[in-house]
Enzyme design. Structure first.
Site, mmCIF file in Angstrom:
data_model
loop_
_atom_site.group_PDB
_atom_site.id
_atom_site.type_symbol
_atom_site.label_atom_id
_atom_site.label_comp_id
_atom_site.label_asym_id
_atom_site.label_seq_id
_atom_site.Cartn_x
_atom_site.Cartn_y
_atom_site.Cartn_z
ATOM 1 N N ARG A 291 -0.338 4.484 4.129
ATOM 2 C CA ARG A 291 1.067 4.111 3.967
ATOM 3 C C ARG A 291 1.158 2.587 4.017
ATOM 4 N NH1 ARG A 291 0.982 8.291 7.882
ATOM 5 N NH2 ARG A 291 2.027 10.219 7.191
ATOM 6 N N LYS B 185 2.271 7.849 11.660
ATOM 7 C CA LYS B 185 3.566 8.227 12.221
ATOM 8 C C LYS B 185 3.376 8.819 13.618
ATOM 9 C CE LYS B 185 6.040 8.980 7.906
ATOM 10 N NZ LYS B 185 6.835 9.931 7.084
ATOM 11 N N HIS C 252 3.358 3.678 -2.380
ATOM 12 C CA HIS C 252 3.346 5.142 -2.258
ATOM 13 C C HIS C 252 2.687 5.780 -3.469
ATOM 14 C CE1 HIS C 252 4.614 7.744 0.896
ATOM 15 N NE2 HIS C 252 5.191 8.606 0.082
ATOM 16 N N ARG D 286 -0.940 5.615 -2.927
ATOM 17 C CA ARG D 286 -1.292 6.668 -1.950
ATOM 18 C C ARG D 286 -1.343 8.035 -2.638
ATOM 19 N NH1 ARG D 286 -0.898 8.359 3.594
ATOM 20 N NH2 ARG D 286 0.664 9.973 3.987
ATOM 21 N N HIS E 8 -0.809 13.832 7.347
ATOM 22 C CA HIS E 8 0.336 14.741 7.292
ATOM 23 C C HIS E 8 0.277 15.724 8.449
ATOM 24 C CE1 HIS E 8 0.872 14.209 2.642
ATOM 25 N NE2 HIS E 8 1.457 13.255 3.328
ATOM 26 N N TYR F 80 0.675 18.023 -3.969
ATOM 27 C CA TYR F 80 -0.324 17.591 -4.935
ATOM 28 C C TYR F 80 -0.902 18.750 -5.736
ATOM 29 C CZ TYR F 80 0.288 13.412 -2.268
ATOM 30 O OH TYR F 80 0.867 12.329 -1.653
#
Length: 304
Positions: A150, A174, A243, A246, A269, A278
Site C-alpha cells: 500500500r 492495517k 493501488h 498493487r 488482507h 482478483y
C-alpha cells in the site's frame, strides 16, 4: 474528548496514520454539520454534546455526504462514527449508541485497474544512471511492484525494515499487523544502489527509507504523484495509481499460478473475500481467450 479518542485510535487500536487522519477529517465534518444543520450548540468537548446526538442526525449527515462523496468514502465515515460512539459508550458513559444501526451504502464493485506484464516492464524502464532522485523513483516503483505494498506502507518504511541477507522487507500494515514479504533480486539490487547514493536524512525523517529533495520522508501524496508521472512517461493508456501497481502485483501472481491464500498473506488482507476480487480479473481473461480461440465462441459459422 476528541483528542483522547484520537489517542485511543493511535495507541490502543494501532490504526495507521492515514486512517487516523481520515477519521479526524470525518469527525470535523460531523461536528460542523451537527452545529450548523442540527443546531447542537453545547461545546463539543463535553459529554452533554454527544448525548444530544440521535440516529436521525447521523442519517441526515450521511445523506448530505452521499451527495458529495462516493459510497466507499461514506462507508468509511460510518466506520468512523461506529468506532467513535462505541468508544463513548464504553469509556465515557454514553447510554445510547446512535450509530449502532447505521449501515454502509451499497458499493458497486468495479474490477481493479491493473497493468499487463509488458506495461509493467515499460513502467520500470527508467534510465537512472547515477541520479539519486531517478534511482529513488526506480526503487519506489520496483518495491511497489515486487511487493504489492500500500502507498502508506511504502511511505512509512524505514531503512531498518529491509533485510537484504534474507531478501525480505518487514511491513506494518492495517492495524499495525506485521508481515514479511520477499523483495525479489531486482528490487533488492536497485534498493542497495539507491542507499549507496541516498542523501542524509533530515532529523525529523528519522530512519525513513525514501526521502524527498529536502531530506524528509516521502509522503503518500508525493508517492502517488511519482507513480502518475512515470505512468504518463511510459505512455500507459490507463490511470496509474499506487493501488493499480498493487493490483498488478496480485494479478500477475495469480495469472502465473500463485495460490490465493499466499496472495492474501502477501497483500495483508484480513479476509480472503477481499483477495478474491482478483479471480474475477482472471476469469475475465479466460473468457477473452476462449472467445478468440474456441470454435464454439463464434457461433455456428465455423461448424457449417
Amino acid at each position: 474528548m476528541i483528542a483522547s479518542f484520537i489517542r485511543y485510535l493511535e495507541v490502543e487500536r494501532q490504526l495507521s496514520p492515514h486512517t487516523v487522519r481520515a477519521y479526524k477529517s470525518d469527525l470535523k465534518q460531523l461536528l460542523l454539520f451537527l452545529e450548523e444543520e442540527c443546531a447542537l450548540q453545547v461545546p463539543a468537548v463535553s459529554d452533554a454534546f454527544w448525548a444530544q446526538v440521535k440516529e436521525e442526525h447521523l442519517q441526515k449527515f450521511m445523506r448530505a455526504r452521499m451527495i458529495q462523496d462516493g459510497a466507499a468514502s461514506v462507508g468509511r465515515k460510518i466506520a468512523a462514527l461506529k468506532t467513535l460512539f462505541k468508544y463513548l459508550c464504553n469509556r465515557c458513559g454514553l447510554s445510547m449508541n446512535p450509530a449502532a444501526l447505521l449501515r454502509p451504502p451499497q458499493n458497486r464493485r468495479h474490477l481493479p485497474v491493473y497493468l499487463e506484464e509488458e506495461e509493467a516492464d515499460r513502467l520500470l524502464d527508467i534510465d537512472y544512471s547515477d541520479d539519486e532522485l531517478k534511482l529513488r523513483d526506480r526503487a519506489v516503483l520496483e518495491l511497489m511492484y515486487a511487493c504489492g505494498l500500500r502507498v502508506s506502507e511504502v511511505s512509512e518504511l524505514d531503512v531498518g525494515n529491509l533485510r537484504f541477507i534474507d531478501e525480505v522487507v518487514r511491513v506494518f500494515g492495517k492495524g499495525r499487523k506485521e508481515r514479511l514479504i520477499p523483495l525479489g533480486r531486482v528490487a533488492a539490487e536497485i534498493l542497495q544502489k539507491y542507499l549507496e547514493l541516498r542523501r542524509p536524512a533530515a532529523a525529523a525523517a528519522g530512519d525513513a527509507l525514501f526521502l524527498n529533495a529536502r531530506g524528509g520522508r516521502l509522503s503518500a501524496r508525493s508517492l502517488s504523484t511519482l507513480v502518475k508521472k512515470y505512468g504518463l512517461r511510459a505512455g500507459l493508456q490507463k490511470p496509474l495509481t499506487p493501488h493499480a501497481v498493487r493490483h498488478s502485483f496480485a494479478t500477475h501472481l495469480l495469472q502465473n499460478g500463485a495460490d490465493l491464500r499466499v496472495i492474501q498473506e502477501l497483500l495483508g488482507h484480513s479476509s480472503l473475500s477481499t483477495t478474491q476480487r482478483y479471480t474475477h480479473i482472471d476469469v475475465k481473461r479466460l473468457i477473452e481467450v476462449y472467445d478468440k480461440a474456441h470454435p464454439l465462441a463464434q457461433g455456428d459459422e465455423k461448424r457449417s
